[in-house]
Design a protein around this motif. Structure first.
Motif, PDB file in Angstrom:
ATOM      1  N   TYR A  19      16.011  62.893   1.836  1.00 43.03           N
ATOM      2  CA  TYR A  19      15.519  62.217   2.714  1.00 43.03           C
ATOM      3  C   TYR A  19      14.061  62.667   2.984  1.00 43.03           C
ATOM      4  N   THR A  20      13.886  63.802   2.980  1.00 46.42           N
ATOM      5  CA  THR A  20      12.747  64.509   3.299  1.00 46.42           C
ATOM      6  C   THR A  20      11.563  64.788   2.166  1.00 46.42           C
ATOM      7  N   PHE A  21      12.129  65.344   1.254  1.00 42.67           N
ATOM      8  CA  PHE A  21      10.959  65.821   0.469  1.00 42.67           C
ATOM      9  C   PHE A  21      10.346  64.742  -0.639  1.00 42.67           C
ATOM     10  N   ARG A  22      11.049  63.374  -0.373  1.00 45.00           N
ATOM     11  CA  ARG A  22      10.315  62.208  -0.860  1.00 45.00           C
ATOM     12  C   ARG A  22       9.507  61.492  -0.064  1.00 45.00           C
ATOM     13  N   ASN A  23       9.291  62.011   1.063  1.00 48.00           N
ATOM     14  CA  ASN A  23       8.685  61.244   2.353  1.00 48.00           C
ATOM     15  C   ASN A  23       7.484  62.247   2.758  1.00 48.00           C
ATOM     16  N   GLN A  24       6.527  61.476   2.389  1.00 48.35           N
ATOM     17  CA  GLN A  24       5.141  62.236   2.681  1.00 48.35           C
ATOM     18  C   GLN A  24       4.684  62.489   3.986  1.00 48.35           C
ATOM     19  N   GLU A  25       4.879  61.679   5.005  1.00 46.27           N
ATOM     20  CA  GLU A  25       5.076  61.706   6.436  1.00 46.27           C
ATOM     21  C   GLU A  25       5.703  63.160   6.972  1.00 46.27           C
ATOM     22  N   MET A  26       7.040  63.067   6.279  1.00 45.28           N
ATOM     23  CA  MET A  26       7.749  64.285   6.839  1.00 45.28           C
ATOM     24  C   MET A  26       7.448  65.410   6.085  1.00 45.28           C
ATOM     25  N   LYS A  27       7.065  65.505   4.997  1.00 40.96           N
ATOM     26  CA  LYS A  27       6.606  66.639   4.273  1.00 40.96           C
ATOM     27  C   LYS A  27       5.380  67.361   4.958  1.00 40.96           C
ATOM     28  N   MET A  28       4.400  66.486   5.343  1.00 42.78           N
ATOM     29  CA  MET A  28       3.013  66.915   5.786  1.00 42.78           C
ATOM     30  C   MET A  28       3.463  67.524   7.301  1.00 42.78           C
ATOM     31  N   ALA A  29       4.177  66.782   8.096  1.00 40.47           N
ATOM     32  CA  ALA A  29       4.709  67.302   9.386  1.00 40.47           C
ATOM     33  C   ALA A  29       5.245  68.735   9.366  1.00 40.47           C
ATOM     34  N   MET A  30       6.267  68.721   8.244  1.00 39.66           N
ATOM     35  CA  MET A  30       6.774  70.128   8.102  1.00 39.66           C
ATOM     36  C   MET A  30       5.924  71.300   7.744  1.00 39.66           C
ATOM     37  N   MET A  31       4.951  70.695   6.983  1.00 42.08           N
ATOM     38  CA  MET A  31       3.684  71.773   6.502  1.00 42.08           C
ATOM     39  C   MET A  31       3.065  72.243   7.851  1.00 42.08           C
ATOM     40  N   ARG A  32       2.821  71.307   8.677  1.00 43.99           N
ATOM     41  CA  ARG A  32       2.121  71.802  10.028  1.00 43.99           C
ATOM     42  C   ARG A  32       3.019  72.593  10.929  1.00 43.99           C
ATOM     43  N   VAL A  33       4.387  72.346  11.111  1.00 46.92           N
ATOM     44  CA  VAL A  33       5.304  73.108  11.695  1.00 46.92           C
ATOM     45  C   VAL A  33       5.296  74.523  10.995  1.00 46.92           C
ATOM     46  N   LEU A  34       5.524  74.652   9.645  1.00 47.88           N
ATOM     47  CA  LEU A  34       5.416  75.949   9.028  1.00 47.88           C
ATOM     48  C   LEU A  34       4.114  76.762   9.458  1.00 47.88           C
ATOM     49  N   ARG A  35       3.237  76.161   9.346  1.00 49.91           N
ATOM     50  CA  ARG A  35       1.859  76.796   9.518  1.00 49.91           C
ATOM     51  C   ARG A  35       1.687  77.293  10.779  1.00 49.91           C
ATOM     52  N   GLN A  36       2.325  76.548  11.678  1.00 49.09           N
ATOM     53  CA  GLN A  36       2.298  76.968  13.201  1.00 49.09           C
ATOM     54  C   GLN A  36       3.038  78.205  13.207  1.00 49.09           C
ATOM     55  N   ILE A  37       4.226  78.352  12.676  1.00 47.67           N
ATOM     56  CA  ILE A  37       4.974  79.470  12.693  1.00 47.67           C
ATOM     57  C   ILE A  37       4.382  80.713  12.171  1.00 47.67           C
ATOM     58  N   MET A  38       3.824  80.372  10.960  1.00 48.08           N
ATOM     59  CA  MET A  38       3.270  81.310  10.249  1.00 48.08           C
ATOM     60  C   MET A  38       1.941  82.071  11.517  1.00 48.08           C
TER      61      MET A  38
END
Ligand SMILES: *[C@@H]1O[C@H](CO)[C@@H](O)[C@H](O)[C@H]1NC(C)=O
Length: 320
Positions: free
Chosen positions: A287-306
């Motif tokens: 469901y997620t990794f084929r979904n651009q919107e979700m992928k970008m949101a996840m990147m933002r979250v990961l970047r925040q955690i980092m």
């Protein structure tokens, strides 16, 4: 509860999947990896959807709920199975076994209704796009979520009602790696023919029914998408094929286990691995990794955690 105290069996013994050391090692690595990956992936989805206002739409709320339930799916069977893999004597207490059965059916029921809700959501989004926000209102979403928990709970309660008073008088070996309901009732010291029929009706019809509802709704959606084939149609088709894949992977093993009339085969011993270990991992992937919107949101979250980690590191180095 009285019946449980009277029964002579206080624990059950699992035979596990295999005695071969190589296969056990493979299963250990395979299951641990999938377990960790699905816990991480699903937590990340729940966290991302909750924290990103861009994703506050019905589709993502349902997806986050599915991920939340998947955290439970992976935790009901896999940890105990992994822990048991290299143990000679794999046991589970009577209460543990009944608890496992309760949660398997509870979570399974919730997941089925959620998948139907997600299909309905896609149907409305694709076939009635102008009315999407009116039909899939927050109230409707909450209604779906509540319905899924109620259905799961009722389904599981019915299952438990069958077992609490079953007499167990000695046999306690389950040729499985978890408390598999059909095998469990087979150990009871009564004629379980009627009980098996009830299980077939409760679990079998429920899974086959949901499966056909889902497949038919996806066929209808795909048909409609195909008819007005416009620029968006190939994207819709790829989303839909992802949903269909999840549905088949989830329901295939379940339907086989609960409706296959013949006695137990080697296949139905291994099939539950799919539902216990593989599907909770696949949901986020599909469901997620084929979904651009979700992928970008996840990147933002990961970047925040980092980012936070970087800041904390700086603070530490400043102090020392
Ligand atoms: C599940 O869906 C509801 C209703 O849309 C939403 O409010 C809630 O945050 C979701 N739960 C999770 C764990 O994402």
């Amino acid at each position: 509860m009285e019946g449980m105290n009277q029964s002579m069996v206080s624990e059950f013994v699992f035979l596990g999947l295999t005695n071969s050391w190589d296969i056990q090692l493979f299963l250990f690595v395979f299951s641990s990896m999938f377990y960790v990956a699905s816990m991480t992936g699903n937590s990340l989805i729940v966290f991302t959807v909750a924290s990103d206002p861009h994703l506050h739409s019905p589709m993502y709320f349902l997806l986050a709920n599915l991920s939340f339930i998947d955290l439970g799916v992976s935790s009901v069977i896999a940890p105990k199975m992994i822990y048991d893999l290299f143990r000679k004597h794999k046991v589970i207490s009577f209460r543990g076994c009944v608890t496992q059965i309760f949660f398997i059916h509870f979570i399974g029921g919730v997941e089925m209704v959620l998948l139907i809700a997600m299909a309905f959501d896609r149907y409305v989004a694709i076939c009635k796009p102008l009315h999407y926000l009116i039909i899939m209102s927050p109230r409707m979403c909450i209604l779906f979520i509540v319905a899924s928990w109620v259905v799961g709970f009722m389904h599981s309660l019915v299952q438990l009602a069958f077992v609490v008073n079953l007499p167990f008088c000695g046999p306690n070996v389950l040729d499985s790696f978890y408390c598999d309901f059909p095998r469990f009732i087979k150990l009871a010291c009564i004629d379980t023919y009627r009980l098996k029929l009830l299980v077939l009706v409760n679990s079998g019809f429920m899974s086959v029914g949901s499966f056909f509802i889902l497949i038919i709704s996806y066929v209808v959606i795909i048909f409609i998408v195909h008819k007005h084939s416009s620029s968006g149609s190939s994207k819709a088709l790829s989303t839909l094929s992802a949903h269909v894949m999840v549905v088949v992977l989830f329901f295939g093993p379940v339907m086989f286990i609960y409706t296959w009339p013949s006695s137990f085969t080697h296949l139905d011993k291994f099939l539950p691995i799919f539902d216990a270990i593989v599907t909770p991992f696949l949901n986020p992937v599909i469901y997620t990794f084929r979904n651009q919107e979700m992928k970008m949101a996840m990147m933002r979250v990961l970047r925040q955690i980092m980012g936070y980690r970087q800041i904390i590191k700086h603070l530490h180095s400043d102090q020392s």
